[in-house]
Design a protein around this motif. Structure first.
Motif, mmCIF file in Angstrom:
data_model
loop_
_atom_site.group_PDB
_atom_site.id
_atom_site.type_symbol
_atom_site.label_atom_id
_atom_site.label_comp_id
_atom_site.label_asym_id
_atom_site.label_seq_id
_atom_site.Cartn_x
_atom_site.Cartn_y
_atom_site.Cartn_z
ATOM 1 N N HIS A 19 69.472 11.977 -10.890
ATOM 2 C CA HIS A 19 68.630 13.149 -11.112
ATOM 3 C C HIS A 19 68.205 13.731 -9.769
ATOM 4 C CE1 HIS A 19 65.309 15.608 -12.551
ATOM 5 N NE2 HIS A 19 65.804 15.464 -13.766
ATOM 6 N N PRO A 20 68.379 15.048 -9.563
ATOM 7 C CA PRO A 20 68.052 15.649 -8.259
ATOM 8 C C PRO A 20 66.590 15.471 -7.855
ATOM 9 C CG PRO A 20 69.239 17.220 -9.646
ATOM 10 C CD PRO A 20 68.980 16.018 -10.477
ATOM 11 N N PHE A 21 65.684 15.513 -8.810
ATOM 12 C CA PHE A 21 64.266 15.355 -8.481
ATOM 13 C C PHE A 21 63.991 13.997 -7.857
ATOM 14 C CE2 PHE A 21 60.050 13.774 -9.571
ATOM 15 C CZ PHE A 21 59.249 14.756 -9.026
ATOM 16 N N TYR A 22 64.560 12.958 -8.436
ATOM 17 C CA TYR A 22 64.338 11.609 -7.912
ATOM 18 C C TYR A 22 65.069 11.382 -6.597
ATOM 19 C CZ TYR A 22 62.176 10.715 -12.385
ATOM 20 O OH TYR A 22 61.358 10.769 -13.476
ATOM 21 N N ARG A 23 66.248 12.002 -6.426
ATOM 22 C CA ARG A 23 66.938 11.895 -5.129
ATOM 23 C C ARG A 23 66.088 12.514 -4.030
ATOM 24 N NH1 ARG A 23 71.817 13.414 -7.979
ATOM 25 N NH2 ARG A 23 71.520 15.530 -7.193
ATOM 26 N N PHE A 24 65.502 13.682 -4.310
ATOM 27 C CA PHE A 24 64.635 14.344 -3.347
ATOM 28 C C PHE A 24 63.407 13.481 -3.056
ATOM 29 C CE2 PHE A 24 61.207 17.313 -2.248
ATOM 30 C CZ PHE A 24 61.782 17.957 -1.173
ATOM 31 N N TYR A 25 62.832 12.897 -4.080
ATOM 32 C CA TYR A 25 61.658 12.030 -3.921
ATOM 33 C C TYR A 25 61.992 10.826 -3.039
ATOM 34 C CZ TYR A 25 57.934 8.774 -5.069
ATOM 35 O OH TYR A 25 56.910 7.872 -4.983
ATOM 36 N N MET A 26 63.136 10.206 -3.284
ATOM 37 C CA MET A 26 63.527 9.038 -2.491
ATOM 38 C C MET A 26 63.802 9.436 -1.039
ATOM 39 S SD MET A 26 63.228 6.488 -4.441
ATOM 40 C CE MET A 26 64.180 5.095 -3.928
ATOM 41 N N LEU A 27 64.395 10.602 -0.830
ATOM 42 C CA LEU A 27 64.603 11.084 0.537
ATOM 43 C C LEU A 27 63.266 11.295 1.236
ATOM 44 C CD1 LEU A 27 66.450 12.234 2.776
ATOM 45 C CD2 LEU A 27 66.175 14.456 1.671
ATOM 46 N N ARG A 28 62.334 11.898 0.520
ATOM 47 C CA ARG A 28 61.005 12.142 1.094
ATOM 48 C C ARG A 28 60.319 10.831 1.451
ATOM 49 N NH1 ARG A 28 55.626 12.572 -0.552
ATOM 50 N NH2 ARG A 28 54.491 14.218 0.498
ATOM 51 N N GLU A 29 60.404 9.854 0.578
ATOM 52 C CA GLU A 29 59.761 8.571 0.846
ATOM 53 C C GLU A 29 60.486 7.783 1.934
ATOM 54 O OE1 GLU A 29 56.751 7.713 -0.387
ATOM 55 O OE2 GLU A 29 56.853 9.760 -1.155
ATOM 56 N N ALA A 30 61.781 8.016 2.097
ATOM 57 C CA ALA A 30 62.546 7.310 3.135
ATOM 58 C C ALA A 30 62.192 7.802 4.532
ATOM 59 C CB ALA A 30 64.042 7.464 2.878
ATOM 60 N N THR A 31 61.519 8.941 4.630
ATOM 61 C CA THR A 31 61.138 9.438 5.953
ATOM 62 C C THR A 31 60.142 8.515 6.640
ATOM 63 O OG1 THR A 31 59.384 10.829 5.028
ATOM 64 C CG2 THR A 31 61.544 11.853 5.351
ATOM 65 N N VAL A 32 59.581 7.577 5.916
ATOM 66 C CA VAL A 32 58.622 6.657 6.526
ATOM 67 C C VAL A 32 59.331 5.642 7.438
ATOM 68 C CG1 VAL A 32 58.577 4.872 4.747
ATOM 69 C CG2 VAL A 32 56.531 5.354 6.036
ATOM 70 N N LEU A 33 60.591 5.354 7.203
ATOM 71 C CA LEU A 33 61.284 4.325 7.985
ATOM 72 C C LEU A 33 61.380 4.670 9.473
ATOM 73 C CD1 LEU A 33 64.045 3.356 5.404
ATOM 74 C CD2 LEU A 33 61.898 2.180 5.903
ATOM 75 N N PRO A 34 61.873 5.860 9.861
ATOM 76 C CA PRO A 34 61.877 6.157 11.293
ATOM 77 C C PRO A 34 60.461 6.282 11.870
ATOM 78 C CG PRO A 34 62.839 7.974 10.039
ATOM 79 C CD PRO A 34 62.570 6.880 9.083
ATOM 80 N N LEU A 35 59.499 6.667 11.040
ATOM 81 C CA LEU A 35 58.117 6.744 11.527
ATOM 82 C C LEU A 35 57.553 5.359 11.823
ATOM 83 C CD1 LEU A 35 56.711 9.566 9.243
ATOM 84 C CD2 LEU A 35 57.282 9.690 11.653
ATOM 85 N N VAL A 36 57.934 4.375 11.032
ATOM 86 C CA VAL A 36 57.493 3.003 11.301
ATOM 87 C C VAL A 36 58.078 2.519 12.626
ATOM 88 C CG1 VAL A 36 57.739 0.608 10.518
ATOM 89 C CG2 VAL A 36 57.086 2.382 8.898
ATOM 90 N N ILE A 37 59.355 2.796 12.850
ATOM 91 C CA ILE A 37 59.985 2.395 14.116
ATOM 92 C C ILE A 37 59.312 3.100 15.292
ATOM 93 C CG2 ILE A 37 62.144 2.447 15.417
ATOM 94 C CD1 ILE A 37 63.596 2.199 12.704
ATOM 95 N N PHE A 38 59.032 4.394 15.144
ATOM 96 C CA PHE A 38 58.349 5.153 16.188
ATOM 97 C C PHE A 38 56.975 4.548 16.482
ATOM 98 C CE2 PHE A 38 55.381 8.630 17.232
ATOM 99 C CZ PHE A 38 55.929 9.039 18.432
ATOM 100 N N THR A 39 56.248 4.182 15.449
ATOM 101 C CA THR A 39 54.925 3.573 15.626
ATOM 102 C C THR A 39 55.029 2.230 16.341
ATOM 103 O OG1 THR A 39 54.191 4.672 13.604
ATOM 104 C CG2 THR A 39 52.841 2.856 14.404
ATOM 105 N N ILE A 40 56.033 1.467 16.022
ATOM 106 C CA ILE A 40 56.248 0.181 16.714
ATOM 107 C C ILE A 40 56.524 0.430 18.198
ATOM 108 C CG2 ILE A 40 57.820 -1.793 16.913
ATOM 109 C CD1 ILE A 40 58.036 -1.693 13.818
ATOM 110 N N PHE A 41 57.364 1.441 18.497
ATOM 111 C CA PHE A 41 57.642 1.773 19.898
ATOM 112 C C PHE A 41 56.352 2.137 20.636
ATOM 113 C CE2 PHE A 41 62.246 3.348 19.011
ATOM 114 C CZ PHE A 41 62.664 2.042 18.865
ATOM 115 N N LEU A 42 55.507 2.942 20.001
ATOM 116 C CA LEU A 42 54.244 3.329 20.647
ATOM 117 C C LEU A 42 53.310 2.130 20.835
ATOM 118 C CD1 LEU A 42 53.278 6.788 19.118
ATOM 119 C CD2 LEU A 42 54.224 6.270 21.350
#
Length: 127
Positions: A19-42
């Motif tokens: 379902h496109p709605f859930y694919r979009f939702y999962m993409l939106r929620e997956a944006t946290v992964l690079p942010l976690v790595i960025f926070t670890i770097f900081l």
């Protein structure tokens, strides 16, 4: 007692891909992964700053690595995407009224982006 078997709907691990709605939702929620790595770097950078000039320069060299720069760019794009989706939902979740009249959704979203730009400029000037 009945001998009937209850209906149990099969759910696969990839159910959200259908379902496109859930694919979009999962993409939106997956944006946290690079942010976690960025926070670890900081966080590592703060620890290096506390340890002294040599550790700080080592961390700066690490941050100049092209892979780290790419991760930071992905984190920036992910955070902007996340902000855009959050800002676009805000008028629907919290409709704002002024003198009993609904404020236009585009005005609310643009005001939020203006606040982001304003705060970012203040941080750039101060730092």
């Amino acid at each position: 007692m009945s001998n009937r078997k209850p209906y149990i709907r099969e759910i696969t691990p990839t159910w959200w891909k259908n379902h496109p709605f859930y694919r979009f939702y999962m993409l939106r929620e997956a944006t946290v992964l690079p942010l976690v790595i960025f926070t670890i770097f900081l966080t590592i950078g703060l620890a290096a700053l506390v340890r002294g000039p040599e550790a700080w320069h080592t961390w700066l060299e690490f941050m100049a690595n092209p892979i780290v720069i790419l991760i930071n760019l992905v984190a920036l794009i992910g955070s902007l995407f996340h902000a855009q989706t959050f800002f676009s939902m805000m008028p629907q979740v919290v409709p704002i009224r002024f003198k009993a009249k609904l404020i236009d959704k585009k005005l609310i979203v643009m005001t939020q982006w203006a606040a982001v730009v304003f705060i970012s400029l203040i941080v750039l000037i101060v730092v």
